[in-house]
Design a protein around this motif. Structure first.
Motif, PDB file in Angstrom:
ATOM      1  N   CYS A   1      30.010  41.804   4.871  1.00 43.99           N
ATOM      2  CA  CYS A   1      30.861  42.232   3.751  1.00 43.99           C
ATOM      3  C   CYS A   1      32.061  43.020   4.259  1.00 43.99           C
ATOM      4  CB  CYS A   1      30.047  43.073   2.772  1.00 43.99           C
ATOM      5  SG  CYS A   1      28.816  42.143   1.838  1.00 43.99           S
TER       6      CYS A   1
ATOM      7  N   LEU B   1      33.924  37.933  -1.444  1.00 43.14           N
ATOM      8  CA  LEU B   1      32.727  38.703  -1.066  1.00 43.14           C
ATOM      9  C   LEU B   1      31.482  38.221  -1.812  1.00 43.14           C
ATOM     10  CD1 LEU B   1      34.024  42.383  -0.843  1.00 43.14           C
ATOM     11  CD2 LEU B   1      33.274  40.928   1.034  1.00 43.14           C
TER      12      LEU B   1
ATOM     13  N   LEU C   1      29.521  47.776  -2.198  1.00 40.13           N
ATOM     14  CA  LEU C   1      29.172  46.395  -1.898  1.00 40.13           C
ATOM     15  C   LEU C   1      28.730  45.603  -3.133  1.00 40.13           C
ATOM     16  CD1 LEU C   1      27.287  46.908   1.465  1.00 40.13           C
ATOM     17  CD2 LEU C   1      29.653  46.224   1.085  1.00 40.13           C
TER      18      LEU C   1
END
Length: 492
Positions: A354, A366, A330
């Protein structure tokens, strides 16, 4: 052979028991929310307003006044949701905190951390009996110490049953008065098992010890298998268990009464009993101030991994995977490598968003998904995006409302509160404003998504009640109110 505590050590310990024990988590979330709405008032006025709220709980509409009054007094006695002073009543810290964060697991940790015998959660005559018999006992701490010791000597997971806790700990003054070392108690339990000793397991006999074990399970301090074997959850809750075991927290306002009563040659004379009852009652208000103090130096917020994973092995694996997922997967495209918000529900929704956007094939945006630090007070928790094509997108502003509990939360508690700032933002951004209602219960997580709550209110689909902002309630069976969506995690 039936086990019997030696007569010279037998003393049955007990506490108030809420009549809603089988529905305790749902009731407490509801009651904390209602109590938190009421400002400090004359005690009679406060009681009337709270009674009116109790009548609105599902199933209470036709109940008699006595039953409604019992609900209110039981809550104030055992769980300490109220504080009292000079003829006035106000919401306690516990009620306000639970209403705001809806973390039932944390609530029960705080409750058990200060729970002791004696205390004002029991009636004055019972408090007198406990002091007269020398009882000074913190049950959750003792049970955790016992299981920690047991596992240290056996090298494996060890358990205790409700019947063993009742007869070998709660009803035995060697534990509750003399604080007998847990090694001696564990040896006694093991010998009873080896010798096939049985216990009186009738519900009304073991219910008080059983209550505490059940509450410790809700607090995620214990885990229960087969509805009778309770094991320590120290692997998943190491910080919490350590805080309990090392705590020296004690409500000492009754302490002077122990020597006073023990030195009295005629403590049973009516005038003496009346005097002692008066002394005990003097500390009623201070007890509720004590249990409503914000815990210092401990963090009992719920670890969602500990709730959602199954076995201890799975928990440790998922903990490692989550860290890798958060800091590696992430972190691409400029997503923060550190959590900007301490709210666990917001962390889950951040990961969900996400994953959702990536699954839509838009990893290029993102970096726009960001948790918003609370001090900014912008009226939402997470800035996200909604892809509208291969290149275009529009913003999505998400307010996260989370409930954490060990039990299944019923439909009645799918409501939430919006602050004035949140309502203002919702009105401003319209269809771009979303409320993500996250319910984490047991090892399940449900996500219900509401878009543009202000418009839904204007259309009569959801209700909003004015309360320093708005209390929002809705029927999840109404498809127009919103929709359930699979919660996306590191696993999916």
């Amino acid at each position: 052979m039936i086990y019997k505590v030696p007569d010279e050590y037998y003393f049955r310990i007990h506490h108030s028991r809420p009549r809603f024990k089988d529905d305790v988590e749902n009731v407490l979330i509801y009651m904390a929310t209602e109590i938190a709405k009421i400002t400090e008032k004359d005690s009679k006025e406060f009681a009337d307003e709270l009674n009116n709220a109790i009548r609105h709980y599902p199933g209470n509409g036709e109940k008699k006044d006595k039953t409604i009054n019992n609900w209110r007094t039981e809550i104030s006695s055992i769980f300490g949701l109220l504080e009292f002073e000079d003829g006035k009543t106000k919401p306690g810290y516990r009620a306000r905190h639970l209403a705001q964060y809806q973390d039932m697991v944390e609530f029960f940790k705080m409750f058990l951390f200060s729970f002791q015998y004696p205390g004002a959660h029991i009636k004055v005559h019972s408090c007198f009996d406990q002091i007269r018999n020398g009882v000074k006992f913190k049950p959750a701490q003792y049970i955790l110490l016992l299981l920690q010791y047991a596992e240290s000597v056996s090298g494996k997971r060890e358990y205790i049953t409700k019947a063993e806790a009742c007869h070998c700990i709660f009803n035995d003054l060697r534990c509750t008065r003399d604080c007998e070392h847990v090694s001696i108690v564990w040896d006694r339990i093991i010998k009873n098992r080896e010798n096939g000793v049985e216990y009186d397991e009738k519900g009304d006999t073991i219910r008080y010890a059983g209550d505490i074990l059940d509450y410790m399970q809700i607090a995620n301090l214990l885990v229960c298998y087969d509805h009778k074997h309770f094991y320590s959850n120290e692997k998943r809750e190491p910080e919490a268990v350590k805080a309990f075991i090392e705590s020296n927290l004690w409500f000492g306002d009754y302490d002077y009464l122990y020597s006073l009563i023990s030195s009295d040659s005629e403590p049973d004379k009516p005038e003496r009993i009346k005097m002692y009852y008066g002394e005990i009652n003097k500390h009623y208000n201070s007890w509720y101030r004590y249990v409503n103090k914000k815990p210092e130096g401990v963090d009992f917020r719920t670890n969602l991994l500990s709730l959602l994973s199954g076995s201890d092995e799975e928990f440790m694996k998922e903990k490692e995977k989550t860290l890798l997922s958060f800091y590696n997967t992430l972190s691409e495209k400029g997503i923060p490598k550190a959590k900007e918000t301490g709210d666990l529900g917001e962390d889950m929704i951040y990961i969900h968003e996400c994953k959702r956007v990536r699954n839509l094939g838009r990893s290029d945006i993102l970096h726009i998904i960001k948790p918003i630090p609370t001090p900014l007070a912008v009226g939402y928790d997470i800035q996200s995006v909604e892809p509208t094509g291969k290149i275009k997108y529009k913003k999505r502003y998400i307010e996260v409302k989370t409930t954490l509990t060990r039990a299944v939360v019923r439909n009645a508690n799918y409501r939430f509160h919006l602050t004035p700032n949140e309502i203002s933002t919702a009105e401003t951004v319209g269809d771009s404003y979303y409320v993500y209602r996250l319910i984490v219960s047991g090892n399940h997580a449900k996500l219900f998504i509401i878009q543009n709550p202000v418009k839904l209110f204007e259309q009569g689909i959801i209700t909003m009640t004015d309360n320093n902002g708005a209390d929002v309630s809705f029927d999840i069976k109404n498809a127009r109110a919103g929709n359930f969506e699979e919660l996306l995690t590191w696993q999916n």
